[in-house]
Design a protein around this motif. Sequence first.
Motif, PDB file in Angstrom:
ATOM      1  N   ALA A 133      62.332  23.409  11.606  1.00 11.22           N
ATOM      2  CA  ALA A 133      62.707  23.207  13.009  1.00 11.22           C
ATOM      3  C   ALA A 133      61.500  23.106  13.943  1.00 11.22           C
ATOM      4  CB  ALA A 133      63.619  24.350  13.466  1.00 11.22           C
ATOM      5  N   GLY A 134      60.372  23.659  13.500  1.00 10.46           N
ATOM      6  CA  GLY A 134      59.250  23.812  14.420  1.00 10.46           C
ATOM      7  C   GLY A 134      58.349  22.597  14.572  1.00 10.46           C
ATOM      8  N   LYS A 135      57.437  22.727  15.534  1.00  7.70           N
ATOM      9  CA  LYS A 135      56.388  21.733  15.780  1.00  7.70           C
ATOM     10  C   LYS A 135      55.089  22.530  15.769  1.00  7.70           C
ATOM     11  CE  LYS A 135      56.846  18.272  19.266  1.00  7.70           C
ATOM     12  NZ  LYS A 135      56.707  18.081  20.721  1.00  7.70           N
ATOM     13  N   TYR A 136      54.041  22.027  15.130  1.00  4.91           N
ATOM     14  CA  TYR A 136      52.859  22.853  14.872  1.00  4.91           C
ATOM     15  C   TYR A 136      51.581  22.140  15.295  1.00  4.91           C
ATOM     16  CZ  TYR A 136      56.515  24.860  12.029  1.00  4.91           C
ATOM     17  OH  TYR A 136      57.715  25.396  11.619  1.00  4.91           O
ATOM     18  N   ASN A 137      50.693  22.884  15.952  1.00  6.63           N
ATOM     19  CA  ASN A 137      49.377  22.334  16.301  1.00  6.63           C
ATOM     20  C   ASN A 137      48.366  22.839  15.282  1.00  6.63           C
ATOM     21  OD1 ASN A 137      50.058  20.880  18.687  1.00  6.63           O
ATOM     22  ND2 ASN A 137      50.439  22.872  19.626  1.00  6.63           N
ATOM     23  N   THR A 138      48.048  22.008  14.321  1.00  7.72           N
ATOM     24  CA  THR A 138      47.223  22.413  13.187  1.00  7.72           C
ATOM     25  C   THR A 138      45.931  21.601  13.144  1.00  7.72           C
ATOM     26  OG1 THR A 138      47.923  20.747  11.579  1.00  7.72           O
ATOM     27  CG2 THR A 138      49.426  22.603  11.941  1.00  7.72           C
ATOM     28  N   PRO A 139      45.025  21.947  12.232  1.00  9.73           N
ATOM     29  CA  PRO A 139      43.832  21.120  12.047  1.00  9.73           C
ATOM     30  C   PRO A 139      44.162  19.666  11.661  1.00  9.73           C
ATOM     31  CG  PRO A 139      43.508  23.264  11.030  1.00  9.73           C
ATOM     32  CD  PRO A 139      44.946  23.207  11.459  1.00  9.73           C
ATOM     33  N   LEU A 140      45.356  19.430  11.135  1.00  6.86           N
ATOM     34  CA  LEU A 140      45.742  18.057  10.781  1.00  6.86           C
ATOM     35  C   LEU A 140      46.258  17.306  12.005  1.00  6.86           C
ATOM     36  CD1 LEU A 140      47.783  18.918   7.536  1.00  6.86           C
ATOM     37  CD2 LEU A 140      45.333  18.398   7.689  1.00  6.86           C
ATOM     38  N   GLY A 141      46.256  17.974  13.144  1.00  5.47           N
ATOM     39  CA  GLY A 141      46.852  17.410  14.349  1.00  5.47           C
ATOM     40  C   GLY A 141      48.240  18.012  14.508  1.00  5.47           C
ATOM     41  N   GLU A 142      49.017  17.435  15.458  1.00  4.62           N
ATOM     42  CA  GLU A 142      50.367  17.952  15.657  1.00  4.62           C
ATOM     43  C   GLU A 142      51.256  17.488  14.507  1.00  4.62           C
ATOM     44  OE1 GLU A 142      52.347  17.592  19.655  1.00  4.62           O
ATOM     45  OE2 GLU A 142      53.843  16.591  18.405  1.00  4.62           O
ATOM     46  N   ALA A 190      45.417  23.425   3.273  1.00  2.22           N
ATOM     47  CA  ALA A 190      45.827  24.777   2.879  1.00  2.22           C
ATOM     48  C   ALA A 190      45.888  25.683   4.112  1.00  2.22           C
ATOM     49  CB  ALA A 190      44.867  25.338   1.831  1.00  2.22           C
ATOM     50  N   TYR A 191      44.913  25.502   4.987  1.00  2.00           N
ATOM     51  CA  TYR A 191      44.905  26.243   6.261  1.00  2.00           C
ATOM     52  C   TYR A 191      46.196  25.935   7.028  1.00  2.00           C
ATOM     53  CZ  TYR A 191      42.933  27.889  10.774  1.00  2.00           C
ATOM     54  OH  TYR A 191      42.690  28.537  11.949  1.00  2.00           O
ATOM     55  N   ALA A 192      46.536  24.658   7.107  1.00  2.00           N
ATOM     56  CA  ALA A 192      47.750  24.240   7.826  1.00  2.00           C
ATOM     57  C   ALA A 192      48.993  24.862   7.183  1.00  2.00           C
ATOM     58  CB  ALA A 192      47.860  22.721   7.858  1.00  2.00           C
ATOM     59  N   GLY A 193      49.009  24.955   5.859  1.00  2.00           N
ATOM     60  CA  GLY A 193      50.160  25.548   5.166  1.00  2.00           C
ATOM     61  C   GLY A 193      50.378  26.995   5.571  1.00  2.00           C
ATOM     62  N   VAL A 194      49.314  27.774   5.559  1.00  2.00           N
ATOM     63  CA  VAL A 194      49.415  29.189   5.945  1.00  2.00           C
ATOM     64  C   VAL A 194      49.784  29.302   7.425  1.00  2.00           C
ATOM     65  CG1 VAL A 194      48.134  31.359   6.202  1.00  2.00           C
ATOM     66  CG2 VAL A 194      47.804  29.939   4.153  1.00  2.00           C
ATOM     67  N   GLN A 195      49.196  28.416   8.222  1.00  2.00           N
ATOM     68  CA  GLN A 195      49.479  28.466   9.660  1.00  2.00           C
ATOM     69  C   GLN A 195      50.938  28.126   9.987  1.00  2.00           C
ATOM     70  OE1 GLN A 195      47.289  25.750  12.303  1.00  2.00           O
ATOM     71  NE2 GLN A 195      48.922  26.202  13.768  1.00  2.00           N
TER      72      GLN A 195
END
Length: 380
Positions: A338-347, A300-305
Motif C-alpha cells: 500500500a505504501g510509497k517509499y523514498n529510497t536510494p532507488l528514488g521514489e 538491499a538497503y531499499a528492501g530493509v527500508q
Amino acid sequence: MTIALALIASVSAEKVQTPVPIGVALAQTSNTALLGQEQVIGARLAEKHINAHGGIGGTPIKLVFQDAAGDENSAINAFQNLITKSNVVGIVGPTLSQQAFAADPIAERARVPVLGPSNTAKGIPQIGDYVARVSAPIAVVAPNAVRQAMKLDPKIKKAAVLYAQNDAFSVSETEAFQKAAKDQGISVATVQKFQTTDTDFTTQVTAVLNADVDLVILSGLAADGGNLVKQLRQLGYKGLIVGGNGLNTSNIFPVCQKYCDGVIIAQAYSPAQPSAANQLFVKEYRAQYKKDPPQFAAQAYAGVQVMTDALRVLDRKKKLAQWDLDELRAALNKQILAGKYNTPLGELRFDKEGEILQKDFYVAQIRMKDAKTGTFVFLK
Ligand code: 1QQ
C-alpha cells in the motif's frame, strides 16, 4: 479436528519480539557471495541508519542474518530458520532468482512477507501474495544496455548471445537481451549456452569468434561471467561486450582483471539519483567505504527500508510488541504493497502483485585503471 487445530494455533500465537527481528537471507558464502557481499553491506547500513534515527517509534530493528549461499537448499533452510526459529516479521532475500523460485514458496505458505532485493527474473512477484521485489524486472532493465551499445557503435549489425542455462535469471535475461537486439535491428548470429559452474569457455568463445560478430551479450553470474569475459579477450574478441546483472559488481574485477575494461552493464540504481534519501545513503556509504555505492547495496538497503517504513505505519496503529506475530506478518504484507517509499532507488511503490514501480534506469561501463582497480562509469 479442524477446530482443535485452530485452537492450538491461536493458543500458541507468538508476540512480536523487540528489537523487531527482520530476516536477511543472502549469499554470504559460495561464488554467489561475490554478489551477496554488497547486499549484506547495504542491509547493515540501512539497519544502522534506521536505528540511529529512532528505529520504529523508538524500538530498534534487528537484522537476523542467515546465509542463503548460492543454491536452492541453502536458501530454503535459511528461510525456514528465520520463519520458525527467529520469528522474523519479514524476509529480505534471497540473492538469486533461481533460489527465490525454491525458497519464496516456503514464506508464502507461512504467510511471511518477502522482499526480493535482487530477484529480477520474470515471474518473481507472481510466486505468491507474500512475495514482492525492490529489484526491477530484468526485462525492463537489460534493454537499456543494448541501446547504449548501439549509441557507442551505431554500426553494430551482428551479435553473439551467451547465457547460463542452469540459472533462472540468466534464462530470463537472455530472452530480454535477444528481443532488445532484434528491436535495435541487430541480428543474433549465434546463441551459446554454458553452466554457472563452468570455468573453461573455449567452445563458446570459438563459436563467437567464428560467427564474426561486433557485439557479445552475456548473461551469467559473477565468477562464470567474469571468466567468460577474460577468455573472450584472451582468445582475441575485440568488439563491445554487454554484460548482464550477474556481472554487476566490482567483485568481478579480480576475475577478468584488465579484460573487464569496457563491459557495458545496465543499472537499476545510480549514485547520482538526486533524491534526498539517496544522497544521504551515498554520503553514509562513502564515509565508510571510500567509494560510491553499487546497485546491489542500494537495493538491499531499499528492501530493509521499505519493510521498516511499512512497520512504522502499523506501529502507529498499535505498538508492534502488542501484535500477534501472524497478525503482524499479514498486516505488514498489505502495508508494504500500500505504501510509497523514498529510497536510494528514488521514489518507489508496488503494483498489486508486488512488482516494483520504479522510474529511473541507467547504464554504466567498466573502466579498469590497472589489473585490480576499476570503476563503473555512468553513461549518458
Ligand atoms: C537474479 C539476479 C542476480 C544476478 C542478482 C544477484 O538478478 O538472480 O535475479
